[in-house]
Design a protein around this motif. Structure first.
Motif, PDB file in Angstrom:
ATOM      1  N   ALA A 230      -4.047   3.953  -6.172  1.00 17.96           N
ATOM      2  CA  ALA A 230      -3.061   4.834  -5.454  1.00 17.96           C
ATOM      3  C   ALA A 230      -1.749   4.952  -6.019  1.00 17.96           C
ATOM      4  O   ALA A 230      -1.248   5.847  -6.135  1.00 17.96           O
ATOM      5  CB  ALA A 230      -3.177   4.531  -3.949  1.00 17.96           C
TER       6      ALA A 230
ATOM      7  N   SER B 209      -0.890   4.960   1.165  1.00 16.81           N
ATOM      8  CA  SER B 209      -2.505   4.870   0.943  1.00 16.81           C
ATOM      9  C   SER B 209      -3.212   4.128   2.149  1.00 16.81           C
ATOM     10  O   SER B 209      -4.339   3.800   2.161  1.00 16.81           O
ATOM     11  CB  SER B 209      -2.782   4.398  -0.645  1.00 16.81           C
TER      12      SER B 209
ATOM     13  N   ASP C 266       0.904  -1.323  -0.014  1.00 11.83           N
ATOM     14  CA  ASP C 266      -0.053  -0.218   0.083  1.00 11.83           C
ATOM     15  C   ASP C 266       1.018   1.226  -0.019  1.00 11.83           C
ATOM     16  O   ASP C 266       0.276   2.383   0.073  1.00 11.83           O
ATOM     17  CB  ASP C 266      -1.061   0.037   1.214  1.00 11.83           C
ATOM     18  N   GLU C 267       2.112   1.038  -0.131  1.00 10.52           N
ATOM     19  CA  GLU C 267       3.023   2.322  -0.057  1.00 10.52           C
ATOM     20  C   GLU C 267       3.864   2.438  -1.365  1.00 10.52           C
ATOM     21  O   GLU C 267       4.566   1.515  -1.844  1.00 10.52           O
ATOM     22  CB  GLU C 267       3.932   2.559   1.275  1.00 10.52           C
TER      23      GLU C 267
ATOM     24  N   GLU D  18      -6.533   5.252   3.122  1.00 10.98           N
ATOM     25  CA  GLU D  18      -7.690   4.696   2.271  1.00 10.98           C
ATOM     26  C   GLU D  18      -8.121   3.635   2.611  1.00 10.98           C
ATOM     27  O   GLU D  18      -9.305   2.958   2.290  1.00 10.98           O
ATOM     28  CB  GLU D  18      -7.373   4.849   0.670  1.00 10.98           C
TER      29      GLU D  18
END
Length: 367
Positions: free
Chosen positions: A53, A35, A15-16, A38
């Motif tokens: 993202a 993100s 997620d990064e 989110e």
């Protein structure tokens, strides 16, 4: 200094969106766009949300890293990217971006392993890795013991989780305690005010007949959840801080005990700990104590380098360049289950040295 390879690394396994730039073993830039907010309302990472993202953040994050490093994209000696393991869609965004930049700039492309990158990042803080090095990698997706004699070509798995990863267990217990997501930092914070010996939670796979280096956190997670449910069913208040501390102690006790044992059994006097859970304060404290007692030198990067970042990918890419490893071919693909035994993914097509596709001047494609 100027002779050392200047490499940009791209990390999008979860997620990064991480973009790092290193020159040799010197970190010049470490830009991250996360993100995580989110995903918080879902209680975990949603792959499609993460992928979108990454798409939005990629170019701005690369530009920010170049500006922070004070270098031009044309100055780069290579571009490295996480090819796996990780979320398939998220990985594809990073690999596609790396290919585009490498092609446009006429630079070699290096597809690297996410787990090997977590080991290599320690070179940015503590210098060259001893060979061999034992590595304990603990995160939301991985809990592994690895023995590396050459971070670019020889990483041997010693043990791994057979169910939940340590970070995953932290997230799930935080959810049961209504502490939010991600669970690692908040459990760590609450545990500092709790009693780690208040509740005797189980230690998985620590019996005499259990695998020496494998981990299991599913039983612990269930035991903690049931203990909390029983308290609530009886109308009693749940001692959140004591639960957090006792759960955390059960996790780090097993992690450090098995890591030190592996070092002793293999005759390795260096232990490196990496991955997001390596930022946990109690894990660092207990590992330091047990390593000192056993005569093992402990290496743990600062917390920001433990979580997913582009600097770790750039560090491994720079090591690939320095050791003259072959560049990846243009058919490099994302592999969500890439084994750690493949720290470098050369691909199967033509290499950069004899690529007949490059009839245009690639340097003119990037402005």
């Amino acid at each position: 200094m100027a002779d050392e390879p200047l490499v940009l690394g791209i990390e999008t396994s979860c997620d990064e969106t991480g973009v790092g730039i290193v020159r040799g073993s010197t970190l010049l830039a470490d830009a991250v766009a996360s993100s995580v907010d989110e995903h918080a309302r879902f209680g975990g990472v949603v792959p499609e949300v993460a992928s979108r993202a990454h798409l939005e953040a990629m170019v701005p994050t690369i530009d920010r890293a170049l500006k922070e490093a004070g270098v031009s994209a044309r100055d780069l000696d290579g571009i490295a990217v996480t090819a796996g393991p990780g979320l398939a869609g998220a990985l594809l965004v990073g690999v596609s971006a790396a290919k585009a930049y490498a092609y446009a700039l006429g630079k070699p492309l290096y597809g690297v392993n996410h787990l090997a990158s977590h080991i290599c990042v320690d070179q940015l803080e503590h210098g060259p890795l001893p060979e061999p090095t034992m590595a304990l990698l603990v995160s939301g997706g991985h809990s592994s013991l690895l023995l590396s004699s050459d971070i670019t070509s020889d990483v041997r798995p010693m043990g791994a989780t057979i169910d939940d990863a340590a970070g995953e267990a932290f997230d799930k217990i935080a959810r049961v305690l209504n502490l939010g997501f991600p669970g690692g930092p908040v459990i760590d914070r609450y545990a500092r005010e709790g009693d780690p010996h208040a509740i005797a939670f189980p230690r998985g796979l620590t019996g005499p007949r259990d695998p020496a280096y494998d981990f299991s956190f599913s039983g612990l997670k269930t035991a903690v959840a049931r203990w909390i449910e029983a308290k609530r069913a009886a109308g009693e208040e749940v001692p959140v801080r004591d639960v957090a501390a006792s759960f955390q102690e059960a996790v780090v006790d097993v992690l450090t005990r098995k890591a030190v044992r592996a070092c002793k059994d293999e005759g390795v006097d260096h232990l490196m700990i990496g991955g997001g859970v390596a930022a946990n304060s109690r894990l660092r404290e207990l590992a330091r104590h047990r390593c000192e007692t056993a005569g093992i030198q402990l290496r743990v990067p600062r917390p920001k380098l433990c979580t997913d970042n582009g600097a770790m990918v750039a560090a491994l890419g720079a090591e690939m360049v320095a050791r003259n490893r072959s560049a990846s071919s243009w058919d490099l693909s994302a592999d969500s289950s890439l084994p750690v035994t493949d720290p470098h993914v050369p691909g199967t097509g033509h290499s950069h040295d004899h690529d007949h596709v490059h009839e245009v001047s690639k340097g003119d494609l990037y402005s």
